[in-house]
Design an enzyme around this catalytic site. Sequence first.
Site, mmCIF file in Angstrom:
data_model
loop_
_atom_site.group_PDB
_atom_site.id
_atom_site.type_symbol
_atom_site.label_atom_id
_atom_site.label_comp_id
_atom_site.label_asym_id
_atom_site.label_seq_id
_atom_site.Cartn_x
_atom_site.Cartn_y
_atom_site.Cartn_z
ATOM 1 N N ASP A 198 -6.613 -1.230 -20.391
ATOM 2 C CA ASP A 198 -5.703 -2.221 -20.974
ATOM 3 C C ASP A 198 -4.827 -1.597 -22.071
ATOM 4 O O ASP A 198 -4.937 -0.400 -22.369
ATOM 5 C CB ASP A 198 -6.559 -3.383 -21.524
ATOM 6 C CG ASP A 198 -5.889 -4.732 -21.338
ATOM 7 O OD1 ASP A 198 -4.659 -4.778 -21.251
ATOM 8 O OD2 ASP A 198 -6.624 -5.738 -21.302
ATOM 9 N N GLU A 251 -0.753 -2.248 -18.433
ATOM 10 C CA GLU A 251 0.121 -2.430 -19.612
ATOM 11 C C GLU A 251 1.178 -3.494 -19.337
ATOM 12 O O GLU A 251 2.187 -3.552 -20.003
ATOM 13 C CB GLU A 251 0.676 -1.097 -20.130
ATOM 14 C CG GLU A 251 1.443 -0.260 -19.161
ATOM 15 C CD GLU A 251 2.795 -0.847 -18.833
ATOM 16 O OE1 GLU A 251 2.878 -1.485 -17.763
ATOM 17 O OE2 GLU A 251 3.750 -0.670 -19.612
ATOM 18 N N TRP A 252 0.856 -4.344 -18.330
ATOM 19 C CA TRP A 252 1.592 -5.596 -18.078
ATOM 20 C C TRP A 252 3.057 -5.390 -17.689
ATOM 21 O O TRP A 252 3.875 -6.290 -17.852
ATOM 22 C CB TRP A 252 1.493 -6.530 -19.305
ATOM 23 C CG TRP A 252 0.154 -6.510 -19.964
ATOM 24 C CD1 TRP A 252 -1.049 -6.755 -19.366
ATOM 25 C CD2 TRP A 252 -0.139 -6.203 -21.338
ATOM 26 N NE1 TRP A 252 -2.076 -6.628 -20.275
ATOM 27 C CE2 TRP A 252 -1.540 -6.303 -21.494
ATOM 28 C CE3 TRP A 252 0.638 -5.873 -22.439
ATOM 29 C CZ2 TRP A 252 -2.185 -6.054 -22.720
ATOM 30 C CZ3 TRP A 252 0.011 -5.629 -23.660
ATOM 31 C CH2 TRP A 252 -1.387 -5.724 -23.787
ATOM 32 N N GLY A 253 3.391 -4.174 -17.250
ATOM 33 C CA GLY A 253 4.765 -3.927 -16.831
ATOM 34 C C GLY A 253 5.726 -3.696 -17.975
ATOM 35 O O GLY A 253 6.934 -3.600 -17.758
ATOM 36 N N ASN A 296 6.345 -1.117 -19.812
ATOM 37 C CA ASN A 296 7.002 0.193 -19.881
ATOM 38 C C ASN A 296 7.396 0.696 -18.487
ATOM 39 O O ASN A 296 7.327 1.889 -18.214
ATOM 40 C CB ASN A 296 6.080 1.203 -20.571
ATOM 41 C CG ASN A 296 5.686 0.756 -21.964
ATOM 42 O OD1 ASN A 296 6.407 0.971 -22.919
ATOM 43 N ND2 ASN A 296 4.538 0.090 -22.081
ATOM 44 N N ASP A 320 -0.586 -11.958 -17.864
ATOM 45 C CA ASP A 320 -1.789 -12.464 -17.195
ATOM 46 C C ASP A 320 -1.520 -13.689 -16.326
ATOM 47 O O ASP A 320 -0.742 -14.577 -16.681
ATOM 48 C CB ASP A 320 -2.849 -12.827 -18.241
ATOM 49 C CG ASP A 320 -3.468 -11.597 -18.870
ATOM 50 O OD1 ASP A 320 -2.980 -10.471 -18.607
ATOM 51 O OD2 ASP A 320 -4.445 -11.748 -19.630
#
Length: 406
Positions: A155, A188-190, A192, A210
């Site tokens: 994460d 990293e949730w997109g 970067n 999420d």
Amino acid sequence: MKHSLIPSVVAATLLASAAAPELAAQKFEGLALTPPMGWNSWNTFASNIDETLVKETAEAMIANGMRDAGYVYIVLDDTWSTRERDPDGNLVADPDKFPSGMKALADYLHERGFKFGIYGCAGPRTCAGFPGSWGHEFQDARTFASWGVDYLKYDWCTSGTANAPDAYKRMSAALRAAGRPVVFSICEWGHNKPWEWAAEVGHLWRTTGDIMDCYDCKQRWEQGWKVILDLQYSLVQPHDGQNNGIGQYAGPGHWNDPDMLEVGNAGLTLEESRAHFSLWCMLAAPLMAGNDVRSMTPEINSILVHREALAINQDPLGKQGWRYYADSSKEIWVRELSGGDWAVCMLNVGDTAAELSIEWDRMYFLPKGAAVRDVWGAADLGRTAGTLTRSVASHDVLFLRLTAPR
Ligand code: GLA
């Protein structure tokens, strides 16, 4: 002439050490040639996890056919550790939740044909405030290897100003150095644009924030599956014809991850669960069940283990599907499969059941005269010609496989 043994032994050793990183890399390739499948504790249980839950989940997945359908990674998400490291800086499993320890739990799962996954974080603290791996990457990777960990979800909370590609590359190198093959799940949730750099670093990367168990609700951080689906389409521009946006970055060994499944969770109707699953199959998405598989209904169970749906998700060509058409009543997603076959998924985005059509003749890229199979209806619907019209319930799909004439 007789050669001395010593130089050749030395040469062999030197060669072996030069080849070591390459060999280590090879162990990691081929781990996720199709999207990984399994179960993750977070969506339903959050911090209410312990070894009994994991064992009962594993037993349920054997009994209900999930393991044999391919759901082999059982992944413990955040909150499995103690609040602090031990005096030597090691991560420690929470002894109240996991009294037998992680090695014993991994053994239990391995003996039953599963693989064991765990959660970590690139920052100094996880999202729930437990120790993260920042500055401890190599030590933690060795710990995971010693426990028998096969999958790491990593994460991005508390990462501050850290550079994401560098942080994920560091853990990737640490896992390789520890030597045990591990599927590396980048989370990293997109933020970067991981699709641009993560294929060499891990096996899957989250594209978005999420998921939660609703169709299209939006909270600050969590969102329904339809919101995430829309983002898959719009994250990468431009779109023209078959340029499939973010999908162009997916392929065998490296997948876009639109987040874990909410199939079977309370905020979705049966139709919304079925449509969510179908579209994740179209996206070549990793399939990590996120429900309580010990108590799901037979209808939800049959969605999760559906052989024809899973064959589309796991298609060896590994091409991600794309949105071919959208208006205020429907969306049509298409996905090229191996052997010239295609999958087509029509979603009713309206609030009521509707008669929806697919005009085959406009879809020039599809094989002509292909046999049409209704996946959920288990029915053959003739061949691709003219227009196919069907009544589709609100937020449900018509999910089709087209078999090209051979
Ligand atoms: C982040 C991740 C989630 C979950 C939680 C755990 O929000 O994106 O998938 O792992 O952390 O705290």
